[in-house]
Design a protein around this motif. Sequence first.
Motif, mmCIF file in Angstrom:
data_model
loop_
_atom_site.group_PDB
_atom_site.id
_atom_site.type_symbol
_atom_site.label_atom_id
_atom_site.label_comp_id
_atom_site.label_asym_id
_atom_site.label_seq_id
_atom_site.Cartn_x
_atom_site.Cartn_y
_atom_site.Cartn_z
ATOM 1 N N LEU A 182 0.978 -1.124 -0.015
ATOM 2 C CA LEU A 182 -0.050 0.017 -0.106
ATOM 3 C C LEU A 182 0.895 1.045 0.012
ATOM 4 N N TYR A 183 0.698 2.392 -1.079
ATOM 5 C CA TYR A 183 1.193 3.342 -1.117
ATOM 6 C C TYR A 183 0.475 4.638 -0.775
ATOM 7 N N LEU A 184 1.057 5.738 -0.185
ATOM 8 C CA LEU A 184 0.482 6.948 -0.105
ATOM 9 C C LEU A 184 1.382 8.390 -0.702
ATOM 10 N N LEU A 185 0.358 8.886 -1.357
ATOM 11 C CA LEU A 185 0.987 10.218 -1.836
ATOM 12 C C LEU A 185 0.327 11.173 -1.377
ATOM 13 N N ALA A 186 0.951 12.165 -0.642
ATOM 14 C CA ALA A 186 0.335 13.361 -0.352
ATOM 15 C C ALA A 186 1.111 14.647 -0.187
ATOM 16 N N THR A 231 -3.958 17.268 -0.119
ATOM 17 C CA THR A 231 -4.463 16.043 -0.996
ATOM 18 C C THR A 231 -3.700 14.789 -0.542
ATOM 19 N N VAL A 232 -4.587 13.655 -0.928
ATOM 20 C CA VAL A 232 -4.007 12.240 -0.503
ATOM 21 C C VAL A 232 -4.470 11.356 -1.494
ATOM 22 N N GLN A 233 -3.570 10.452 -2.038
ATOM 23 C CA GLN A 233 -3.924 9.395 -3.056
ATOM 24 C C GLN A 233 -3.328 8.051 -2.523
ATOM 25 N N LEU A 234 -4.235 7.008 -2.607
ATOM 26 C CA LEU A 234 -3.817 5.882 -2.162
ATOM 27 C C LEU A 234 -3.705 4.564 -3.293
ATOM 28 N N LEU A 235 -2.821 4.074 -3.123
ATOM 29 C CA LEU A 235 -2.592 2.930 -4.230
ATOM 30 C C LEU A 235 -2.178 1.546 -3.707
ATOM 31 N N ARG A 236 -3.097 0.670 -3.844
ATOM 32 C CA ARG A 236 -2.737 -0.838 -3.354
ATOM 33 C C ARG A 236 -2.645 -1.590 -4.596
ATOM 34 N N ILE A 237 -1.443 -2.499 -4.455
ATOM 35 C CA ILE A 237 -1.091 -3.577 -5.614
ATOM 36 C C ILE A 237 -2.036 -4.681 -5.018
ATOM 37 N N ASP A 238 -3.044 -5.052 -5.869
ATOM 38 C CA ASP A 238 -4.039 -6.233 -5.834
ATOM 39 C C ASP A 238 -3.115 -7.710 -6.527
ATOM 40 N N ALA A 239 -2.704 -7.392 -7.523
ATOM 41 C CA ALA A 239 -2.128 -8.534 -8.432
ATOM 42 C C ALA A 239 -0.802 -8.233 -9.289
ATOM 43 N N LEU A 240 -0.041 -8.912 -9.353
ATOM 44 C CA LEU A 240 1.224 -8.469 -10.274
ATOM 45 C C LEU A 240 1.297 -9.653 -11.301
ATOM 46 N N PRO A 241 1.697 -9.092 -12.661
ATOM 47 C CA PRO A 241 1.836 -9.979 -13.605
ATOM 48 C C PRO A 241 2.885 -11.102 -13.481
ATOM 49 N N PRO A 242 2.762 -12.301 -14.175
ATOM 50 C CA PRO A 242 3.968 -13.314 -13.969
ATOM 51 C C PRO A 242 5.203 -12.984 -14.402
ATOM 52 N N GLN A 243 6.298 -13.342 -13.825
ATOM 53 C CA GLN A 243 7.579 -12.843 -14.358
ATOM 54 C C GLN A 243 7.984 -12.940 -15.721
ATOM 55 N N GLU A 244 7.321 -13.933 -16.433
ATOM 56 C CA GLU A 244 7.716 -14.258 -17.887
ATOM 57 C C GLU A 244 6.902 -13.631 -18.642
ATOM 58 N N ALA A 245 5.839 -12.807 -18.358
ATOM 59 C CA ALA A 245 4.961 -11.983 -19.412
ATOM 60 C C ALA A 245 5.905 -11.311 -20.103
#
Length: 576
Positions: A182-186, A231-245
């Motif tokens: 989870l990332y926060l920009l502010a 100002t607040v921005q929230l970013l959560r990474i839910d899924a990452l692509p496979p390494q070989e994509a």
Amino acid sequence: MPLEVTLGQHSLAGRKGLNQDFHGAVVPTGSALQLKGIAVALADGIGSSPVSHIASAAAVRGFLDDYYATSEAWSVRRAAQRVLGATNAWLHAQNQRGDARFDKDRGHCCTFSALVLKGRDIHVLHVGDTRVYRVHAQALEQLTEDHRVQLGAQQSYLGRALGAAPHVEIDHRCLEAEAGALYLLASDGAYERLDAASVHTALACWPHDFDAAARVLVQVARERGSTDDATVQLLRIDALPPQEAQPWQARRAQLRLPPPLAPRMVFEGWTLVRELHASARSQVFLALDPQTGGQLVVKVPAVDLREDAEALDRFLLEEWVARRVRSPHVLQAWAGERAREHLCVAMEYVEGQTLAQWMTDHPRPDLDSVRGLVAQLAKGLQALHGKEMLHQDLRPENVMVDRNGTVKIIDLASSHVAGLAEATPALRATRIVGSLQYTAPEYFVGGPPTAAADLFALAVLSYQMLSGQLPYGLQVTQLRAPADLQRLRYVPLRHHRPELPAWLDAVLHKALQPDPARRQEAVSEFVHDLHRPGAALLRPRALPLVQRNPVLFWQVCTVVLGLATVVLTGLRALGR
């Protein structure tokens, strides 16, 4: 599994009423998601300026629009720095036209922070004092450094901002992305009043609505005493692509393997004329396009590689690269557009001979002829390097000289593309993909791919065209460890062509240094040295005996060792 995130953002004006913060995000689809990634950006105008809200809006809008318009082959760092550099130049130009020329505190200036999530990496871009955090269970980890200069305990000023100077340095960090992170920009109006507990509380209240969670956090900052724009921005990474994509994997899965091909056969709408070349990697045919009557080259993978997924991906890479490089000295993709059913690539047809055949026909060419060919090869490499691409397999068989004397670099399947390597970790592995005798020494000992490797190969070709030999023989192919680099011995060109100028050896030897940092900085500098060598290269240099005359060196060594043996034998006999 595609790249997936949850995103939320909110901004609230401070007591002045005019919100000088600006924020935005882009979550693209299709190939742009894989090749450019997801971008989140935030800018904060300086409070003393009546026009800084214009600067922050221009910075965010310009970045989110123009970043996605840059070359797919570029790395995030290069694309972002080019875009932000252009934005900075525009903002500074506005300041120079108005009152801000004399009072920078009233100009088009803003701070800027952004996250770009591409492949399995997250890139942090930053200038000024907006902040990017990674949110942990108990703490906020600050990923950016405030560019503020402290004058005392209570006084400071902004040391770096967009628009403040003609040029700006953009901080860049690349971190490994993790699913669930989870990332926060502010802006400072928010982060000065927030902590990890408040972030987790807001998310617990709004787990499926990050916009609402961001709105809560901005309100918390206001309740805790903030009077500035927040100002607040929230970013959560839910899924990452496979390494070989890779960007063409989906396309490869939709294409059938080609049938056995033969002359006069109609394949993908083209009429095959004759086989031009067959190797362990591919089969190449000259073909005619019935619609235009034009000639083209059709290439299909060799039978032995049809079960090798990595080889097929590299096979498709050639046309992908060719469609993104525009140079008369790099083989172009076939200009037509046609839906295909089979796995193949279509390229322009070059009528001429390979550089290998040219060298057979010209065993002792004059220096000017070689310099002309090298200059054209360098232009082709510069076109690739300008797109952050490396050829990595420059050799006589991969260079064509047409009937007009124009040189073209062909076979782009071994190319290294910085933008693709970022998106696909599997492409980052340092491995040798080209012919060993033209591969730069650093590849054999695990060094990273750089433009200096293509320069090395170009210098090997230059040396070979003039002498018919390789500058290190087969020494390079025997490298196994970094210490082995010290044992490489360059054979002077004048051993083979004593009539050539002495400075030419100095130019070639510099480009062929085992340490890439000691070579010329670019292929253009190498070409310049070949035509107009500097004073340092013209200065006579005493070469070690092993380079001036290897045979005499080893003869002397043999004599010295023989004498030493006789002396030691005599001393031992006297001792008895």
